[in-house]
Design a protein around this motif. Structure first.
Motif, mmCIF file in Angstrom:
data_model
loop_
_atom_site.group_PDB
_atom_site.id
_atom_site.type_symbol
_atom_site.label_atom_id
_atom_site.label_comp_id
_atom_site.label_asym_id
_atom_site.label_seq_id
_atom_site.Cartn_x
_atom_site.Cartn_y
_atom_site.Cartn_z
ATOM 1 N N ALA A 117 37.795 31.587 40.455
ATOM 2 C CA ALA A 117 37.352 32.480 39.380
ATOM 3 C C ALA A 117 38.189 33.756 39.356
ATOM 4 N N LEU A 118 38.427 34.339 40.510
ATOM 5 C CA LEU A 118 39.228 35.565 40.590
ATOM 6 C C LEU A 118 40.653 35.327 40.081
ATOM 7 N N SER A 119 41.225 34.185 40.425
ATOM 8 C CA SER A 119 42.587 33.873 39.980
ATOM 9 C C SER A 119 42.676 33.850 38.467
ATOM 10 N N ASN A 120 41.720 33.184 37.828
ATOM 11 C CA ASN A 120 41.752 33.074 36.374
ATOM 12 C C ASN A 120 41.394 34.384 35.678
ATOM 13 N N LEU A 121 40.656 35.226 36.359
ATOM 14 C CA LEU A 121 40.312 36.524 35.776
ATOM 15 C C LEU A 121 41.496 37.483 35.790
ATOM 16 N N VAL A 122 42.230 37.543 36.900
ATOM 17 C CA VAL A 122 43.302 38.529 37.019
ATOM 18 C C VAL A 122 44.625 38.051 36.424
ATOM 19 N N ARG A 123 44.764 36.739 36.234
ATOM 20 C CA ARG A 123 46.053 36.217 35.766
ATOM 21 C C ARG A 123 46.428 36.826 34.409
ATOM 22 N N ASN A 124 47.602 37.448 34.357
ATOM 23 C CA ASN A 124 48.139 38.051 33.125
ATOM 24 C C ASN A 124 47.218 39.126 32.520
ATOM 25 N N HIS A 125 46.385 39.742 33.365
ATOM 26 C CA HIS A 125 45.475 40.774 32.858
ATOM 27 C C HIS A 125 45.615 42.033 33.718
ATOM 28 N N PRO A 126 46.481 42.958 33.322
ATOM 29 C CA PRO A 126 46.746 44.155 34.133
ATOM 30 C C PRO A 126 45.513 44.973 34.488
ATOM 31 N N GLU A 127 44.581 45.119 33.551
ATOM 32 C CA GLU A 127 43.394 45.940 33.839
ATOM 33 C C GLU A 127 42.532 45.312 34.931
ATOM 34 N N LEU A 128 42.311 44.006 34.826
ATOM 35 C CA LEU A 128 41.513 43.332 35.855
ATOM 36 C C LEU A 128 42.248 43.335 37.192
ATOM 37 N N ALA A 129 43.577 43.162 37.149
ATOM 38 C CA ALA A 129 44.367 43.196 38.380
ATOM 39 C C ALA A 129 44.282 44.574 39.032
ATOM 40 N N ASP A 130 44.315 45.613 38.222
ATOM 41 C CA ASP A 130 44.206 46.982 38.736
ATOM 42 C C ASP A 130 42.826 47.223 39.353
ATOM 43 N N GLU A 131 41.799 46.742 38.665
ATOM 44 C CA GLU A 131 40.437 46.879 39.183
ATOM 45 C C GLU A 131 40.265 46.078 40.470
ATOM 46 N N PHE A 132 40.901 44.927 40.517
ATOM 47 C CA PHE A 132 40.874 44.071 41.707
ATOM 48 C C PHE A 132 41.397 44.821 42.930
ATOM 49 N N VAL A 133 42.493 45.544 42.755
ATOM 50 C CA VAL A 133 43.071 46.316 43.862
ATOM 51 C C VAL A 133 42.175 47.495 44.231
ATOM 52 N N LYS A 134 41.643 48.181 43.215
ATOM 53 C CA LYS A 134 40.756 49.327 43.471
ATOM 54 C C LYS A 134 39.529 48.905 44.283
ATOM 55 N N LEU A 135 39.082 47.678 44.078
ATOM 56 C CA LEU A 135 37.911 47.159 44.792
ATOM 57 C C LEU A 135 38.300 46.496 46.113
ATOM 58 N N ASN A 136 39.542 46.745 46.539
ATOM 59 C CA ASN A 136 40.051 46.210 47.813
ATOM 60 C C ASN A 136 40.112 44.684 47.826
ATOM 61 N N GLY A 137 40.396 44.114 46.662
ATOM 62 C CA GLY A 137 40.474 42.660 46.583
ATOM 63 C C GLY A 137 41.595 42.068 47.411
ATOM 64 N N LEU A 138 42.704 42.795 47.547
ATOM 65 C CA LEU A 138 43.826 42.272 48.343
ATOM 66 C C LEU A 138 43.452 42.139 49.815
ATOM 67 N N ASP A 139 42.450 42.890 50.237
ATOM 68 C CA ASP A 139 42.036 42.860 51.641
ATOM 69 C C ASP A 139 41.483 41.510 52.074
#
Length: 289
Positions: free
Chosen positions: A154-176
């Motif tokens: 689900a996360l992959s399909n949400l952030v793919r080609n979507h800069p805002e969601l990708a940015d929010e993903f990082v802010k929420l420590n998703g890369l961790d």
């Protein structure tokens, strides 16, 4: 079908005796053939979620309802209607259900709805704590494998080609959540593959820069990816790691001396798999070191 034909002819001729002899056709067959004012898709979607949220419904019925819901939202118009029908809230609330199969089903629905679908990605971004819930589930060691895999999907399909969601993903420590999955020797290959797919999807939505690479190093994502080439024999995982590194190299990223040495050693180790790996990605990494 033959009975329906006789009934139709008799009705057209007004022959009461023939009509009685033919008997009434199956109503379900009539509805299949000619329609019959059955529920439209939005109604079916709402009815499915009503079953899922009904505390008295059997779990089997809830799972069937979720399967039906997912089939409906494979249609982009229906997926985009989730917001209009106010169904995001009950879907996200179901992620707290104790049944892991039901939780996995909801995550699968989110991933399917968001796949290559900008309007649904945009509507999900508005859901308070929606993304954070998925990140928490994906990174939870005590969660079952299937649920975590579906969360990563689900996360992959949400952030793919979507800069805002990708940015929010990082802010929420998703890369961790990625490095611990890649470095855990007890984690199943399927989960690692999903984590790497998420990483690749994330790269489609961001500009690869020195700042991003610094973040990938800080969050141990880049070091753990490089280490995977030493620890793994799974071709799918190796391919995804090479693809990730190839993306960085193609964007002009330069590896540190330590990273280069480790990469050189690890590429030497997986050379025996070269014929089974993506040739272009393998060559890109090999040339860079």
């Amino acid at each position: 079908m033959e009975k329906l034909l006789h009934w139709s002819i008799a009705n057209a001729q007004g022959d009461k005796e023939a009509i009685e002899k033919a008997g009434q056709p199956d109503p379900k067959l009539l509805q299949q053939l000619f329609g019959g004012g059955g529920p439209d898709d939005p109604t079916l979607m709402k009815e499915a979620i009503a079953v899922v949220r009904n505390p008295e419904a059997e779990m089997e019925s809830k799972l069937i309802a979720m399967d039906n819901f997912e089939m409906l939202i494979e249609n982009l118009d229906n997926a985009n209607n989730i917001e209009n029908l106010k169904l995001w809230t009950p879907l996200l609330e179901t992620l707290s259900d104790p049944d892991e199969e039901l939780r996995a089903s909801v995550l699968s629905v989110i991933g399917t709805a968001a796949q290559n679908n900008l309007p649904t990605q945009n509507s999900f971004l508005k859901q308070e704590k929606g993304l954070s819930r998925l990140i928490k589930i994906a990174g939870c060691d005590s969660e079952c494998l299937n649920v975590r895999c579906k969360a990563l999907y689900a996360l992959s399909n949400l952030v793919r080609n979507h800069p805002e969601l990708a940015d929010e993903f990082v802010k929420l420590n998703g890369l961790d959540i990625i490095a611990p999955i890649l470095t855990d020797l007890n984690v199943k290959s399927k989960l690692k593959t999903r984590a790497l797919s998420l990483l690749t999807a994330y790269l489609t939505a961001v500009q690869i820069s020195e700042g991003l690479v610094s973040t990938l190093r800080k969050d141990n994502v880049l070091p753990s990816a490089i280490s995977s080439l030493k620890l793994e024999d799974d071709i799918a995982i190796l391919d995804r790691v090479l693809n990730f590194l190839s993306h960085l190299i193609s964007a002009g990223v330069k590896f540190t001396e330590q990273e280069t040495v480790e990469l050189r050693n690890n590429i030497g180790r997986i050379k025996i798999f070269k014929d089974r790996l993506n040739e272009e990605d393998y060559s890109t990494v090999e040339r860079a070191i």
